[in-house]
Enzyme design. Structure first.
Site, mmCIF file in Angstrom:
data_model
loop_
_atom_site.group_PDB
_atom_site.id
_atom_site.type_symbol
_atom_site.label_atom_id
_atom_site.label_comp_id
_atom_site.label_asym_id
_atom_site.label_seq_id
_atom_site.Cartn_x
_atom_site.Cartn_y
_atom_site.Cartn_z
ATOM 1 N N MET A 169 -8.957 8.217 -0.001
ATOM 2 C CA MET A 169 -9.780 8.592 1.160
ATOM 3 C C MET A 169 -10.297 10.009 0.983
ATOM 4 O O MET A 169 -9.540 10.893 0.583
ATOM 5 C CB MET A 169 -8.946 8.526 2.436
ATOM 6 C CG MET A 169 -8.296 7.188 2.677
ATOM 7 S SD MET A 169 -7.351 7.245 4.199
ATOM 8 C CE MET A 169 -6.548 5.645 4.150
ATOM 9 N N ASP A 229 -6.734 -6.293 4.497
ATOM 10 C CA ASP A 229 -6.092 -4.985 4.506
ATOM 11 C C ASP A 229 -6.106 -4.385 5.911
ATOM 12 O O ASP A 229 -7.174 -4.153 6.474
ATOM 13 C CB ASP A 229 -6.857 -4.089 3.521
ATOM 14 C CG ASP A 229 -6.257 -2.698 3.362
ATOM 15 O OD1 ASP A 229 -5.193 -2.437 3.935
ATOM 16 O OD2 ASP A 229 -6.882 -1.881 2.651
ATOM 17 N N MET A 245 -12.162 4.532 -0.495
ATOM 18 C CA MET A 245 -12.799 4.779 0.803
ATOM 19 C C MET A 245 -13.465 6.151 0.709
ATOM 20 O O MET A 245 -13.041 7.125 1.341
ATOM 21 C CB MET A 245 -11.747 4.731 1.919
ATOM 22 C CG MET A 245 -11.303 3.309 2.220
ATOM 23 S SD MET A 245 -9.788 3.250 3.190
ATOM 24 C CE MET A 245 -8.593 3.370 1.865
ATOM 25 N N HIS A 269 -1.312 -1.361 -4.154
ATOM 26 C CA HIS A 269 -2.572 -0.985 -3.500
ATOM 27 C C HIS A 269 -2.604 0.538 -3.350
ATOM 28 O O HIS A 269 -1.664 1.142 -2.836
ATOM 29 C CB HIS A 269 -2.639 -1.685 -2.143
ATOM 30 C CG HIS A 269 -3.948 -1.547 -1.450
ATOM 31 N ND1 HIS A 269 -5.051 -2.306 -1.780
ATOM 32 C CD2 HIS A 269 -4.335 -0.747 -0.428
ATOM 33 C CE1 HIS A 269 -6.063 -1.975 -0.985
ATOM 34 N NE2 HIS A 269 -5.655 -1.020 -0.165
ATOM 35 N N MET A 296 -11.686 -5.769 5.534
ATOM 36 C CA MET A 296 -10.855 -4.835 6.306
ATOM 37 C C MET A 296 -10.516 -5.469 7.654
ATOM 38 O O MET A 296 -11.400 -5.912 8.377
ATOM 39 C CB MET A 296 -11.585 -3.508 6.541
ATOM 40 C CG MET A 296 -11.726 -2.613 5.326
ATOM 41 S SD MET A 296 -10.176 -2.248 4.472
ATOM 42 C CE MET A 296 -9.208 -1.420 5.742
ATOM 43 N N SER A 313 0.845 -1.193 0.000
ATOM 44 C CA SER A 313 0.000 0.000 0.000
ATOM 45 C C SER A 313 0.877 1.239 0.000
ATOM 46 O O SER A 313 1.621 1.485 0.959
ATOM 47 C CB SER A 313 -0.892 -0.002 1.238
ATOM 48 O OG SER A 313 -1.463 1.281 1.386
ATOM 49 N N ASP A 333 -4.834 3.621 -1.896
ATOM 50 C CA ASP A 333 -5.913 3.965 -0.966
ATOM 51 C C ASP A 333 -6.434 5.376 -1.188
ATOM 52 O O ASP A 333 -5.740 6.346 -0.896
ATOM 53 C CB ASP A 333 -5.386 3.889 0.473
ATOM 54 C CG ASP A 333 -5.176 2.469 0.935
ATOM 55 O OD1 ASP A 333 -6.117 1.669 0.867
ATOM 56 O OD2 ASP A 333 -4.044 2.157 1.376
ATOM 57 N N HIS A 383 -8.426 1.110 -3.894
ATOM 58 C CA HIS A 383 -9.353 0.900 -2.777
ATOM 59 C C HIS A 383 -10.035 2.236 -2.481
ATOM 60 O O HIS A 383 -9.411 3.140 -1.929
ATOM 61 C CB HIS A 383 -8.524 0.398 -1.578
ATOM 62 C CG HIS A 383 -9.303 0.200 -0.326
ATOM 63 N ND1 HIS A 383 -8.687 0.019 0.901
ATOM 64 C CD2 HIS A 383 -10.639 0.136 -0.078
ATOM 65 C CE1 HIS A 383 -9.614 -0.138 1.825
ATOM 66 N NE2 HIS A 383 -10.801 -0.057 1.262
HETATM 67 C C1 DX5 Z 1 -6.242 1.639 5.722
HETATM 68 C C2 DX5 Z 1 -5.816 1.331 4.315
HETATM 69 C C3 DX5 Z 1 -4.677 0.378 4.209
HETATM 70 C C4 DX5 Z 1 -3.391 0.845 4.826
HETATM 71 C C5 DX5 Z 1 -2.757 -0.369 5.436
HETATM 72 O O1 DX5 Z 1 -7.466 2.271 5.709
HETATM 73 O O2 DX5 Z 1 -6.897 0.782 3.578
HETATM 74 O O3 DX5 Z 1 -4.464 -0.063 2.873
HETATM 75 O O4 DX5 Z 1 -2.489 1.427 3.937
HETATM 76 O O5 DX5 Z 1 -1.642 0.002 6.145
HETATM 77 P P1 DX5 Z 1 -0.908 -0.973 7.154
HETATM 78 O O6 DX5 Z 1 -0.470 -2.186 6.367
HETATM 79 O O7 DX5 Z 1 0.214 -0.170 7.668
HETATM 80 O O8 DX5 Z 1 -1.910 -1.369 8.222
HETATM 81 ZN ZN ZN Z 2 -6.541 -0.172 1.578
#
Ligand code: DX5
Ligand code: ZN
Length: 220
Positions: free
Chosen positions: A37, A177, A68, A33, A139, A10, A35, A66
């Site tokens: 947000m 994740d 969010m 990956h 998750m 990620s 993310d 991903h």
């Molecule tokens: C959290 C994200 C993850 C995050 C995971 O909301 O969706 O993808 O980057 O990070 P680690 O592996 O550090 O928990």
């Molecule tokens: Zn993620």
């Protein structure tokens, strides 16, 4: 136990000052990956389209996006156009009808589609989407931040999703994740996960190849 485990670093935990080098350091992974947000669906804001465009040019690995964000239907096509290969939306991010539409849009754009559930969301919510998606993202932390602790209770949930997928003979991947390191990876793989997202346990290490290999070995 499954032998073919995929690793998805990620980039939320990467150093954005040298994204090129960071992406090159994880070339032995299977997916990148990404993310997204929005500060509404989760209490944090990360990055979006301009960065995806840039990342697309810097790696040949499939981009596992991903989302969010609230009402992802508004943006899925744009992410598809910018080169996302897998687009995952959250079951909690809109009404079921709209989520189904978003999944359809992703499929029509020729991309793989995923559905994700937060830790408190029951597996039964996946029912409507199971037959339509290529990936189920469970998750294992509350979405929003990297570096959190794996929620141990999620192992049962992964097991439950694996059972559902196998019973129906579905081909979709089960991705986990949040809080994944070599120890929790083993728990996830034993429970039935086949794609491991890892932020801090890859980018927090100096030798990324070794970190990726170690996670991959959790399946052996
Ligand atoms: C959290 C994200 C993850 C995050 C995971 O909301 O969706 O993808 O980057 O990070 P680690 O592996 O550090 O928990
Ligand atoms: Zn993620």
């Amino acid at each position: 136990m499954r032998l073919l485990i995929k690793i998805a670093p990620s980039i939320l935990s990467a150093d954005f000052g040298c994204l090129d080098r960071e992406l090159r350091s994880v070339e032995t992974a299977d997916y990148i990956h990404f993310d997204v947000m929005d500060g509404v669906f989760v209490p944090n804001i990360s990055f979006g389209m301009p960065i995806l465009k840039c990342v697309r040019k810097l790696t040949k690995l499939p981009l596992d996006v991903h989302l969010m964000i609230e009402k992802p239907i508004r943006y899925v096509l744009e992410f598809a156009d910018l080169g996302a290969d897998i687009i995952t939306v959250h079951a909690e991010s809109d009404e079921q009808r709209e989520i189904l539409k978003a999944i359809e849009d992703v499929k029509n754009a020729g991309k793989r589609c995923g559905i994700s559930i937060k830790p408190a969301t029951p597996v039964s919510v996946l029912e409507e989407y199971l037959e339509l998606v290529d990936m189920i993202l469970v998750m294992t932390v509350e979405p929003g931040f990297g570096g959190q602790k794996f929620i141990a209770e999620m192992a049962d949930k992964i097991r439950c999703v694996r059972k559902l997928v196998d019973e129906r003979g579905l081909k979709c991947e089960i991705e986990v994740d949040g809080g994944i390191n070599s120890h929790t990876a083993e728990i996830c793989v034993e429970s039935g996960a086949d794609v491991l997202v890892a932020g801090s346990s890859v980018f927090g290490e100096e030798y990324r190849d070794r970190a990726i290999l170690e996670l991959r070995r959790s399946g052996l």
